[in-house]
Design a protein around this motif. Structure first.
Motif, PDB file in Angstrom:
ATOM      1  N   GLU A 290       0.734  -1.425   3.848  1.00 14.51           N
ATOM      2  CA  GLU A 290       1.212  -2.124   5.043  1.00 14.51           C
ATOM      3  C   GLU A 290       2.717  -1.987   5.242  1.00 14.51           C
ATOM      4  O   GLU A 290       3.261  -2.506   6.222  1.00 14.51           O
ATOM      5  N   HIS A 291       3.397  -1.309   4.340  1.00 15.98           N
ATOM      6  CA  HIS A 291       4.853  -1.234   4.409  1.00 15.98           C
ATOM      7  C   HIS A 291       5.313  -0.018   5.222  1.00 15.98           C
ATOM      8  O   HIS A 291       4.594   0.978   5.355  1.00 15.98           O
TER       9      HIS A 291
ATOM     10  N   THR B 277       9.663  -1.762   1.152  1.00 18.80           N
ATOM     11  CA  THR B 277       8.640  -2.668   0.617  1.00 18.80           C
ATOM     12  C   THR B 277       8.831  -4.112   1.055  1.00 18.80           C
ATOM     13  O   THR B 277       8.022  -4.973   0.723  1.00 18.80           O
TER      14      THR B 277
ATOM     15  N   GLN C 262      -0.051   3.472   5.337  1.00 23.50           N
ATOM     16  CA  GLN C 262      -1.453   3.861   5.452  1.00 23.50           C
ATOM     17  C   GLN C 262      -1.707   4.666   6.724  1.00 23.50           C
ATOM     18  O   GLN C 262      -2.555   5.565   6.749  1.00 23.50           O
TER      19      GLN C 262
ATOM     20  N   GLN D 294       3.479   2.370   9.371  1.00 21.03           N
ATOM     21  CA  GLN D 294       2.963   1.849   8.115  1.00 21.03           C
ATOM     22  C   GLN D 294       2.468   3.004   7.243  1.00 21.03           C
ATOM     23  O   GLN D 294       1.925   3.990   7.741  1.00 21.03           O
TER      24      GLN D 294
ATOM     25  N   ARG E   1      -0.177   4.635  -2.165  1.00 18.12           N
ATOM     26  CA  ARG E   1      -0.531   3.510  -3.025  1.00 18.12           C
ATOM     27  C   ARG E   1      -1.044   2.335  -2.202  1.00 18.12           C
ATOM     28  O   ARG E   1      -0.520   2.026  -1.124  1.00 18.12           O
ATOM     29  N   ALA E   2      -2.039   1.663  -2.697  1.00 19.38           N
ATOM     30  CA  ALA E   2      -2.658   0.543  -1.963  1.00 19.38           C
ATOM     31  C   ALA E   2      -1.658  -0.580  -1.709  1.00 19.38           C
ATOM     32  O   ALA E   2      -1.687  -1.221  -0.643  1.00 19.38           O
ATOM     33  N   ASP E   3      -0.757  -0.827  -2.677  1.00 21.88           N
ATOM     34  CA  ASP E   3       0.190  -1.927  -2.489  1.00 21.88           C
ATOM     35  C   ASP E   3       1.316  -1.587  -1.515  1.00 21.88           C
ATOM     36  O   ASP E   3       2.086  -2.466  -1.119  1.00 21.88           O
ATOM     37  N   TYR E   4       1.404  -0.326  -1.092  1.00 18.94           N
ATOM     38  CA  TYR E   4       2.384   0.071  -0.082  1.00 18.94           C
ATOM     39  C   TYR E   4       1.752   0.250   1.301  1.00 18.94           C
ATOM     40  O   TYR E   4       2.449   0.558   2.273  1.00 18.94           O
TER      41      TYR E   4
END
Length: 364
Positions: free
Chosen positions: A339-340, A315, A296, A294, A334-337
């Protein structure tokens, strides 16, 4: 060679310490016909010639076993093969790696080219033709004597080869660790015409990556002196016929013989027997040294000092594959990535043995 056709003049011999020279009626004579010389030793820093024959022929099978099968000995013993009087070996590989399992491990397995029925022997059935001579040597590069080596090298002599018959080669590579952002070379660029027969690979994953998946790298095959690949895979486990990681399995042309998460070690193979890879003006084979986790987690690893270069993010939506090297290389933060899935270059311990045929008998 057909199972049901005669080969006029062909002679079969099993070369061993009991029968060092191929001669009719000359086998097993050393102790008045009784068992007399079934094994021998290879002293530390010395070598032992197992086969030295003249004339045209072919090795059809190699079997051997030794009394010290520790990883240290399996990586310190080397097998060298010379064809037609060449001064450089066509084969020069650590013994354990040559016989199909990397990292000095022994397991029970069988595939199209190699086998180990009970985890304590070495078998190879790759045809190895020669026109003028053949020599097989075992070198003991360790500081320890090898007390017992048993072997048979089965040959067929007095056979004529066509002009298209090629010579068997094998080469060994090791990187500890690999260079960040660079592919691990499986088969160095070799000139000439030939056929890539496949490889067995070993990896010891670095603890710096906290158990994350290491096998996102694609296999690349470059013809001649080309900069870019003509043949390209889609991932490490994909190349050996599985998907979404790899556990232990043993198939005819593909398999993973070691999958030890606790030791962070994997040994796997892919042989191109039914799907040949031919080349006319040279070939180089490599694999990308990439892993994934992931985004993060990747950011956390980098912040902790792990060597990593993120390259893509999945994504999870249609057409949502982000190529980081084309744009914002920090987008993985980026926060929106978070968990990807993020693929990244990494550094581990890689080793590999490549098997191939060439139109030349000499190694390089």
């Amino acid at each position: 060679m057909s199972l049901y056709e005669r080969r006029p003049g062909a002679q079969t011999h099993w070369i061993s310490f009991e029968s060092a020279h191929p001669k009719r009626g000359g086998a097993g004579r050393e102790n008045h016909g009784a068992k007399g010389h079934a094994f021998d030793s290879v002293r530390a820093k010395h070598s032992r010639t197992l086969l030295d024959v003249e004339g045209s022929g072919m090795i059809t099978r190699i079997w051997l076993t030794i009394d010290d099968r520790s990883p240290e000995m399996l990586r310190s013993l080397w097998i060298d093969m010379f064809w037609d009087g060449a001064s450089t070996p066509a084969v020069s590989v650590p013994l354990g790696d040559f016989f199909g399992v990397a990292l000095g491990h022994k397991v029970t397995f069988e595939n199209a080219l190699f086998s180990d029925p009970e985890g304590r022997s070495f078998n190879c059935v790759i045809p190895m033709p020669y026109r003028r001579s053949a020599q097989v040597v075992i070198r003991n590069e360790s500081d320890k004597d090898l007390l017992r080596l048993f072997y048979d090298i089965d040959i067929v002599s007095h056979i004529t080869h066509s002009p298209e018959t090629m010579y068997f080669h094998a080469t060994y590579q090791h990187a500890s660790p690999n260079k960040l952002g660079e592919e691990f070379t499986i088969m160095p660029r070799r000139a000439g015409a030939g056929r890539f027969l496949g490889c067995n690979l070993g990896i010891t994953a670095s603890a710096a990556y906290e158990g994350t998946w290491w096998g996102e790298g694609e296999v690349k095959m470059r013809l001649g002196k080309d900069e870019h690949a003509t043949i390209c895979g889609t991932g490490t486990e994909d190349y050996i016929g599985t998907g979404w990681g790899q556990g232990i399995y043993n198939h005819r042309q593909q398999g993973c013989l070691i999958a030890d998460k606790a030791a962070r070690q994997w040994c796997f193979y892919r042989y191109h027997v039914d799907d040949p890879v031919y080349f006319e003006d040279g070939l180089q084979v490599s694999i990308q040294t990439m892993g994934g986790s992931q985004a993060q987690h990747v950011a956390k690893l980098i912040d902790a000092g792990a060597a990593a270069t993120p390259v893509t993010i999945d994504t999870g939506v249609v057409d949502g594959f982000v190529k980081l090297l084309d744009g914002d290389r920090q987008a993985y933060r980026r926060a929106d990535y978070a968990e990807h899935w993020c693929n990244f270059w990494r550094q581990d311990d890689w080793s590999g043995t490549a098997y191939f045929y060439l139109d030349s008998p000499a190694g390089q």
